[in-house]
Design an enzyme around this catalytic site. Sequence first.
Site, PDB file in Angstrom:
ATOM      1  N   TYR A   1       0.838  -1.213   0.000  1.00  0.00           N
ATOM      2  CA  TYR A   1       0.000   0.000   0.000  1.00  0.00           C
ATOM      3  C   TYR A   1       0.866   1.253   0.000  1.00  0.00           C
ATOM      4  O   TYR A   1       0.718   2.143  -0.843  1.00  0.00           O
ATOM      5  CB  TYR A   1      -0.939   0.016   1.216  1.00  0.00           C
ATOM      6  CG  TYR A   1      -1.504   1.392   1.508  1.00  0.00           C
ATOM      7  CD1 TYR A   1      -2.451   1.974   0.652  1.00  0.00           C
ATOM      8  CD2 TYR A   1      -1.077   2.140   2.608  1.00  0.00           C
ATOM      9  CE1 TYR A   1      -2.947   3.252   0.892  1.00  0.00           C
ATOM     10  CE2 TYR A   1      -1.570   3.407   2.863  1.00  0.00           C
ATOM     11  CZ  TYR A   1      -2.508   3.966   2.006  1.00  0.00           C
ATOM     12  OH  TYR A   1      -2.995   5.236   2.241  1.00  0.00           O
TER      13      TYR A   1
HETATM   14  N1  LIG Z   1      -7.702   6.777   6.198  1.00  0.00           N
HETATM   15  C1  LIG Z   1      -6.425   6.876   6.451  1.00  0.00           C
HETATM   16  O1  LIG Z   1      -5.947   6.455   7.503  1.00  0.00           O
HETATM   17  C2  LIG Z   1      -5.491   7.563   5.451  1.00  0.00           C
HETATM   18  C3  LIG Z   1      -4.224   7.985   5.878  1.00  0.00           C
HETATM   19  C4  LIG Z   1      -3.372   8.599   4.951  1.00  0.00           C
HETATM   20  C5  LIG Z   1      -3.794   8.774   3.632  1.00  0.00           C
HETATM   21  N2  LIG Z   1      -5.013   8.338   3.251  1.00  0.00           N
HETATM   22  C6  LIG Z   1      -5.410   8.521   1.830  1.00  0.00           C
HETATM   23  O2  LIG Z   1      -6.625   9.239   1.791  1.00  0.00           O
HETATM   24  C7  LIG Z   1      -7.403   8.830   0.674  1.00  0.00           C
HETATM   25  C8  LIG Z   1      -8.833   8.559   1.107  1.00  0.00           C
HETATM   26  O3  LIG Z   1      -8.835   7.546   2.107  1.00  0.00           O
HETATM   27  P1  LIG Z   1     -10.145   7.196   2.944  1.00  0.00           P
HETATM   28  O4  LIG Z   1      -9.712   6.883   4.330  1.00  0.00           O
HETATM   29  O5  LIG Z   1     -11.180   8.236   2.732  1.00  0.00           O
HETATM   30  O6  LIG Z   1     -10.546   5.831   2.233  1.00  0.00           O
HETATM   31  P2  LIG Z   1     -11.996   5.343   1.729  1.00  0.00           P
HETATM   32  O7  LIG Z   1     -11.863   3.934   1.346  1.00  0.00           O
HETATM   33  O8  LIG Z   1     -13.018   5.724   2.725  1.00  0.00           O
HETATM   34  O9  LIG Z   1     -12.200   6.259   0.444  1.00  0.00           O
HETATM   35  C9  LIG Z   1     -11.701   5.946  -0.843  1.00  0.00           C
HETATM   36  C10 LIG Z   1     -12.812   6.242  -1.829  1.00  0.00           C
HETATM   37  O10 LIG Z   1     -12.335   6.006  -3.149  1.00  0.00           O
HETATM   38  C11 LIG Z   1     -13.334   5.275  -3.875  1.00  0.00           C
HETATM   39  N3  LIG Z   1     -12.625   4.545  -4.944  1.00  0.00           N
HETATM   40  C12 LIG Z   1     -11.677   3.590  -4.791  1.00  0.00           C
HETATM   41  N4  LIG Z   1     -11.253   3.176  -5.991  1.00  0.00           N
HETATM   42  C13 LIG Z   1     -11.946   3.878  -6.916  1.00  0.00           C
HETATM   43  C14 LIG Z   1     -11.940   3.910  -8.347  1.00  0.00           C
HETATM   44  N5  LIG Z   1     -11.151   3.106  -9.080  1.00  0.00           N
HETATM   45  N6  LIG Z   1     -12.780   4.781  -8.980  1.00  0.00           N
HETATM   46  C15 LIG Z   1     -13.604   5.591  -8.250  1.00  0.00           C
HETATM   47  N7  LIG Z   1     -13.632   5.604  -6.907  1.00  0.00           N
HETATM   48  C16 LIG Z   1     -12.809   4.770  -6.246  1.00  0.00           C
HETATM   49  C17 LIG Z   1     -13.998   4.388  -2.835  1.00  0.00           C
HETATM   50  O11 LIG Z   1     -15.281   3.939  -3.193  1.00  0.00           O
HETATM   51  C18 LIG Z   1     -14.038   5.325  -1.629  1.00  0.00           C
HETATM   52  O12 LIG Z   1     -15.201   6.108  -1.613  1.00  0.00           O
HETATM   53  C19 LIG Z   1      -6.665   7.634   0.070  1.00  0.00           C
HETATM   54  O13 LIG Z   1      -5.947   8.078  -1.055  1.00  0.00           O
HETATM   55  C20 LIG Z   1      -5.706   7.196   1.152  1.00  0.00           C
HETATM   56  O14 LIG Z   1      -4.531   6.618   0.608  1.00  0.00           O
HETATM   57  C21 LIG Z   1      -5.881   7.752   4.131  1.00  0.00           C
END
Ligand SMILES: NC(=O)c1ccc[n+]([C@@H]2O[C@H](COP(=O)([O-])OP(=O)(O)OC[C@H]3O[C@@H](n4cnc5c(N)ncnc54)[C@H](O)[C@@H]3O)[C@@H](O)[C@H]2O)c1
Length: 332
Positions: A140
């Site tokens: 990841y």
């Molecule tokens: N949650 C954490 O702890 C965290 C920490 C650091 C960075 N991030 C980054 O933040 C971002 C959002 O994370 P989150 O926690 O909201 O995750 P999440 O899974 O809640 O949100 C991701 C969203 O992307 C959508 N998605 C995934 N693949 C897709 C595709 N091919 N086409 C269209 N939509 C798609 C999913 O349906 C979902 O709504 C990510 O890029 C993640 O790497 C998250």
Amino acid sequence: MTKVLIAGGAGFIGSTVASACLDEGIEPVILDDLSTGRPEFVADRTFYRGDIADGDLVDRIFRDHPDIEAAIGCAARIVVPESVADPIGYYDTNVTKGLALVNHLLRNGCHRFVFSGSAAIYDSGQAITEDAPLKPLSPYARTKAAFEGALEDITGGSPLRVITLRYFNPIGADPKLRTGLQTTRPTHALGVMIDRYRAGEPYPVTGTDWPTRDGSGIRDYVHVQDLARAHIAAVRRFDTVVPESGPRYLPINLGSGNGTTVFELIRAFEDVTGEPLAHHLADARPGDIAGAYPAIDRARTLLDWNPEHSLQEGIAAALAWIKIRHTILKDE
Ligand SMILES: NC(=O)c1ccc[n+]([C@@H]2O[C@H](COP(=O)([O-])OP(=O)(O)OC[C@H]3O[C@@H](n4cnc5c(N)ncnc54)[C@H](O)[C@@H]3O)[C@@H](O)[C@H]2O)c1
């Protein structure tokens, strides 16, 4: 800036950013395939269901909304153990599809991109700056680092300009509780703590001789509403932070700037619940690390951003969301 595209706007962070945009008079146009995102989080919002790699769909969005001025890229797969089991799937979504999205944005003349980066790409350390060497430890984390590298290269040979916001551990929920974590089992330390607390089981403090101020591991937490405010600042200040004339790629850390040890997290949790949290000391697990927290001077200077919510407020919001979650996510 009046209209932004939010890819992944039905997820935990993207939906909170969308809510904050609405509160600030910016119209979010959401693109999400609902693979982990929730339809409840996009009800009454401008929403297109589909894949970020679907060029026809992205073209349609820009035909319908030619006034989109910037894109925010939150769409990704984010579960570390899943990325170990399905590395190709993770590279496909987080890198290949991300590149397709960037191509579609460029074709439609959208050159401002705010990317959801992750602190998972850093090594352990204290007051980590954006220039620190990277050490992504999981598939990841390596997809996030690889995509950042690709974005930086693309800004060198195209009109694309990028601000990558590197989040430490997001906690809490939208202050109006419109959205929050979809999953019932978040894997970060606070998620596990809430899980154990609700189950009436003691919380295991894994490792007590790390090189930190009290020997327990250190992490950094940031309220998801503070993250959302940072996205708004990034969009509003975009042309000043990454002007067309200068270097067009800039990563910015978002965290508390101090870090929180596991013992400090326990005390904060007790402050919020008003009762002692049962816990026990255990050995570090294989693969555990001392942990990291960031320097946030760049966000302070360039985005005029400071975290406004305390750790206690983040914990209280997480607990409040869990209480009402079933009233919003109807099928659970
Ligand atoms: N949650 C954490 O702890 C965290 C920490 C650091 C960075 N991030 C980054 O933040 C971002 C959002 O994370 P989150 O926690 O909201 O995750 P999440 O899974 O809640 O949100 C991701 C969203 O992307 C959508 N998605 C995934 N693949 C897709 C595709 N091919 N086409 C269209 N939509 C798609 C999913 O349906 C979902 O709504 C990510 O890029 C993640 O790497 C998250």
